[in-house]
Structures are given as C-alpha cells and as structure tokens.
Motif scaffolding. Structure first.
Motif, PDB file in Angstrom:
ATOM      1  N   ASP A  43    -117.566  16.396  77.604  1.00 22.88           N
ATOM      2  CA  ASP A  43    -118.174  16.108  76.066  1.00 22.88           C
ATOM      3  C   ASP A  43    -116.959  16.853  75.291  1.00 22.88           C
ATOM      4  OD1 ASP A  43    -120.080  14.382  76.027  1.00 22.88           O
ATOM      5  OD2 ASP A  43    -121.719  15.477  75.447  1.00 22.88           O
ATOM      6  N   PHE A  44    -116.384  16.735  74.491  1.00 24.55           N
ATOM      7  CA  PHE A  44    -115.231  17.462  73.861  1.00 24.55           C
ATOM      8  C   PHE A  44    -114.313  17.528  74.411  1.00 24.55           C
ATOM      9  CE2 PHE A  44    -119.605  18.683  71.803  1.00 24.55           C
ATOM     10  CZ  PHE A  44    -119.428  18.369  70.435  1.00 24.55           C
ATOM     11  N   TRP A  45    -113.861  16.280  75.505  1.00 27.64           N
ATOM     12  CA  TRP A  45    -112.004  16.598  76.283  1.00 27.64           C
ATOM     13  C   TRP A  45    -112.260  15.114  75.561  1.00 27.64           C
ATOM     14  CZ3 TRP A  45    -110.371  18.458  81.227  1.00 27.64           C
ATOM     15  CH2 TRP A  45    -110.966  19.935  81.132  1.00 27.64           C
ATOM     16  N   ALA A  46    -110.631  14.784  75.525  1.00 29.90           N
ATOM     17  CA  ALA A  46    -110.044  13.809  75.726  1.00 29.90           C
ATOM     18  C   ALA A  46    -109.286  13.528  76.830  1.00 29.90           C
ATOM     19  CB  ALA A  46    -108.972  13.086  74.328  1.00 29.90           C
ATOM     20  N   VAL A  47    -110.021  11.151  76.593  1.00 29.61           N
ATOM     21  CA  VAL A  47    -108.864  10.542  77.959  1.00 29.61           C
ATOM     22  C   VAL A  47    -107.677   9.884  76.979  1.00 29.61           C
ATOM     23  CG1 VAL A  47    -109.549   8.552  78.954  1.00 29.61           C
ATOM     24  CG2 VAL A  47    -111.001  10.291  78.582  1.00 29.61           C
ATOM     25  N   ARG A  48    -106.785   9.940  78.060  1.00 31.27           N
ATOM     26  CA  ARG A  48    -105.311   9.293  77.601  1.00 31.27           C
ATOM     27  C   ARG A  48    -104.818   8.699  78.654  1.00 31.27           C
ATOM     28  NH1 ARG A  48    -100.014  11.814  75.073  1.00 31.27           N
ATOM     29  NH2 ARG A  48     -98.592   9.279  75.145  1.00 31.27           N
ATOM     30  N   THR A  49    -104.433   7.112  78.156  1.00 32.90           N
ATOM     31  CA  THR A  49    -104.203   5.867  79.636  1.00 32.90           C
ATOM     32  C   THR A  49    -102.873   6.439  79.064  1.00 32.90           C
ATOM     33  OG1 THR A  49    -105.154   4.269  78.222  1.00 32.90           O
ATOM     34  CG2 THR A  49    -106.199   5.463  80.105  1.00 32.90           C
ATOM     35  N   GLY A  50    -101.994   6.211  80.804  1.00 36.64           N
ATOM     36  CA  GLY A  50    -100.447   4.977  80.300  1.00 36.64           C
ATOM     37  C   GLY A  50    -100.349   4.169  81.305  1.00 36.64           C
ATOM     38  N   GLY A  51    -100.034   2.957  81.483  1.00 35.43           N
ATOM     39  CA  GLY A  51     -99.519   1.965  82.097  1.00 35.43           C
ATOM     40  C   GLY A  51     -98.322   2.140  83.272  1.00 35.43           C
ATOM     41  N   PRO A  52     -98.224   1.630  83.342  1.00 39.53           N
ATOM     42  CA  PRO A  52     -97.095   2.003  85.252  1.00 39.53           C
ATOM     43  C   PRO A  52     -95.843   1.972  84.031  1.00 39.53           C
ATOM     44  CG  PRO A  52     -98.633  -0.271  85.381  1.00 39.53           C
ATOM     45  CD  PRO A  52     -98.752   0.346  84.399  1.00 39.53           C
ATOM     46  N   ARG A  53     -94.905   2.770  84.942  1.00 36.98           N
ATOM     47  CA  ARG A  53     -93.633   3.210  84.010  1.00 36.98           C
ATOM     48  C   ARG A  53     -92.429   3.702  85.298  1.00 36.98           C
ATOM     49  NH1 ARG A  53     -93.887   8.871  81.418  1.00 36.98           N
ATOM     50  NH2 ARG A  53     -95.993   9.621  82.308  1.00 36.98           N
ATOM     51  N   GLU A  54     -91.469   4.646  85.130  1.00 41.32           N
ATOM     52  CA  GLU A  54     -90.558   4.492  85.698  1.00 41.32           C
ATOM     53  C   GLU A  54     -89.794   5.711  84.725  1.00 41.32           C
ATOM     54  OE1 GLU A  54     -87.176   1.928  86.015  1.00 41.32           O
ATOM     55  OE2 GLU A  54     -88.595   0.959  88.582  1.00 41.32           O
ATOM     56  N   ILE A  55     -90.062   7.338  86.056  1.00 35.12           N
ATOM     57  CA  ILE A  55     -89.603   8.375  85.198  1.00 35.12           C
ATOM     58  C   ILE A  55     -88.035   8.853  86.088  1.00 35.12           C
ATOM     59  CG2 ILE A  55     -91.078   9.206  84.004  1.00 35.12           C
ATOM     60  CD1 ILE A  55     -92.548  10.919  86.305  1.00 35.12           C
ATOM     61  N   GLU A  56     -87.413   9.360  85.531  1.00 32.83           N
ATOM     62  CA  GLU A  56     -86.339   9.670  86.110  1.00 32.83           C
ATOM     63  C   GLU A  56     -85.815  11.576  86.109  1.00 32.83           C
ATOM     64  OE1 GLU A  56     -81.331  10.065  84.890  1.00 32.83           O
ATOM     65  OE2 GLU A  56     -82.387   8.723  83.128  1.00 32.83           O
ATOM     66  N   ASP A  57     -85.583  11.219  87.037  1.00 32.79           N
ATOM     67  CA  ASP A  57     -85.639  12.521  88.433  1.00 32.79           C
ATOM     68  C   ASP A  57     -84.235  12.675  87.211  1.00 32.79           C
ATOM     69  OD1 ASP A  57     -84.496  15.092  89.326  1.00 32.79           O
ATOM     70  OD2 ASP A  57     -85.738  14.031  91.145  1.00 32.79           O
ATOM     71  N   THR A  58     -84.140  14.217  86.573  1.00 32.11           N
ATOM     72  CA  THR A  58     -82.620  14.601  85.713  1.00 32.11           C
ATOM     73  C   THR A  58     -81.833  15.030  86.405  1.00 32.11           C
ATOM     74  OG1 THR A  58     -84.168  17.129  85.058  1.00 32.11           O
ATOM     75  CG2 THR A  58     -84.249  14.686  83.704  1.00 32.11           C
ATOM     76  N   GLU A  59     -82.459  16.249  87.610  1.00 30.34           N
ATOM     77  CA  GLU A  59     -81.911  16.544  88.996  1.00 30.34           C
ATOM     78  C   GLU A  59     -81.007  16.014  89.675  1.00 30.34           C
ATOM     79  OE1 GLU A  59     -83.555  19.739  90.900  1.00 30.34           O
ATOM     80  OE2 GLU A  59     -84.028  20.932  88.578  1.00 30.34           O
ATOM     81  N   LEU A  60     -81.547  15.084  90.122  1.00 29.69           N
ATOM     82  CA  LEU A  60     -81.061  12.901  90.711  1.00 29.69           C
ATOM     83  C   LEU A  60     -80.945  12.613  90.321  1.00 29.69           C
ATOM     84  CD1 LEU A  60     -83.329  13.559  94.292  1.00 29.69           C
ATOM     85  CD2 LEU A  60     -81.644  15.129  93.366  1.00 29.69           C
ATOM     86  N   GLY A  61     -81.003  12.271  89.375  1.00 31.46           N
ATOM     87  CA  GLY A  61     -81.194  10.956  88.504  1.00 31.46           C
ATOM     88  C   GLY A  61     -81.275   9.351  88.814  1.00 31.46           C
TER      89      GLY A  61
END
Length: 184
Positions: A43-61
């Motif tokens: 109780d008193f916690w929030a749930v957040r969902t996200g769908g499939p995605r791609e994230i970029e590694d800023t060091e390796l690009g």
C-alpha cells in the motif's frame, strides 16, 4: 452499554489496522497477453509500466533492446525503486546474468558486488547479487535477482535503495520478493 460500544470500536480499529497492514495489491506481469508472474505491491506504492523499447549506450553508441519494465516505488520516497522485467529469449539463470551484465551500466555506475547467493523465490530457483554503486551521482545499495520461470523464461528483479532512504523500506522490498509467484 457505553463500555461495550468502546470495546466494539476498539476491536474494529484493531481489525481494520490489521487488515490495512496486509492489504497489498497483486500485480501480474504479462507478455503477449500471457501471464508470466505476479507479486504484491505494498500500500502507498506506485506502479509504473513501460513497453518494449531500445535504449542507447552513450559510451558505445549502440542500442539495447529492453522488454517491458514494471517499476514500483513508495509514493513518499524517490530513494527506493524496484523493477521487474522478463526479457524475451532469456531462458536460464545464466542467460539472465548475461542480460544483467549487458544492461548494468543503465542501472548502476561503478558497481561493487558484495555477495552472490543461490536461493529459491516463490519456490523457484534464483540467483541474488547484492552490492553498492552510484546512480545519478548518489550512492546506492542494490539487489539484482534472476528467477528461473517455467517454460524457458526468467524474471529479472532489481531493487535499489539510495543513500538516505528510510531503512524500513527494506522490509517492504523483502515482502515484495516474498509475494513473488510464477503464473505458469
């Protein structure tokens, strides 16, 4: 009559408080409409969902595919977070550990592992990695867990507790782990 009413009200208050402490909300993680696992959110916690995605590694690009992430955190404290994911194509604890190595730079900077252990969570084999590091310039404690699900899937669960977080949240995080169940 007055004493009986006070006793009845006190009993109701105790019952209500006892029920409130146990009134967690069940959440189910699905993939393509198929339930994979569930857990209870305090109780008193929030749930957040996200769908499939791609994230970029800023060091390796390069881009990294990330499955749906379900995050939970207390509504009153941004210093605590717990994320759940079941990456497609990852079928074993060893594969889950490789997945964690691939995405760890997005979760923790300069990780230092303090312990690794094999256990069971929700009756399933699991590997738990604990350690420290930084995130957004602040120190953190983390627990990264890979749980072996039936039918060639895993659940990857990461819990982060930033420096300065109320240590009482550790009990909530442990309760979420204790509530984990396979839906298959």
């Amino acid at each position: 009559m007055r004493i009986q009413l006070k006793t009845a009200l006190a009993t109701c208050a105790v019952v209500w408080l006892g029920t409130a402490a146990l009134a967690d909300t069940p959440v189910t993680y699905t993939d393509a409409g198929r339930p994979l696992f569930s857990f209870a959110v305090p109780d008193f916690w929030a749930v957040r969902t996200g769908g499939p995605r791609e994230i970029e590694d800023t060091e390796l690009g390069d881009l990294r595919a990330v499955a749906r992430v379900m995050g939970v955190k207390p509504v009153t404290d941004d210093n605590v977070w717990m994320g759940f994911v079941s990456p497609a194509g990852v079928a074993s604890i060893e594969g889950g550990l490789r997945y964690l190595e691939d995405i760890d730079r997005f979760l923790v900077k300069d990780p230092s592992v303090s312990s690794t252990s094999d256990t069971r969570i929700g009756g399933l084999p699991a590997r738990v990695i604990r350690g420290t590091g930084t995130r957004d310039g602040r120190g953190i404690n983390f627990t990264a867990t890979v749980i072996d699900l039936p039918n060639g899937r895993v659940a990857v669960v990461v819990a982060i507790l930033r420096d300065g977080a109320d240590p009482a949240f550790v009990d909530d995080l442990n309760a979420v782990f204790a509530s984990f169940r396979s839906a298959q």
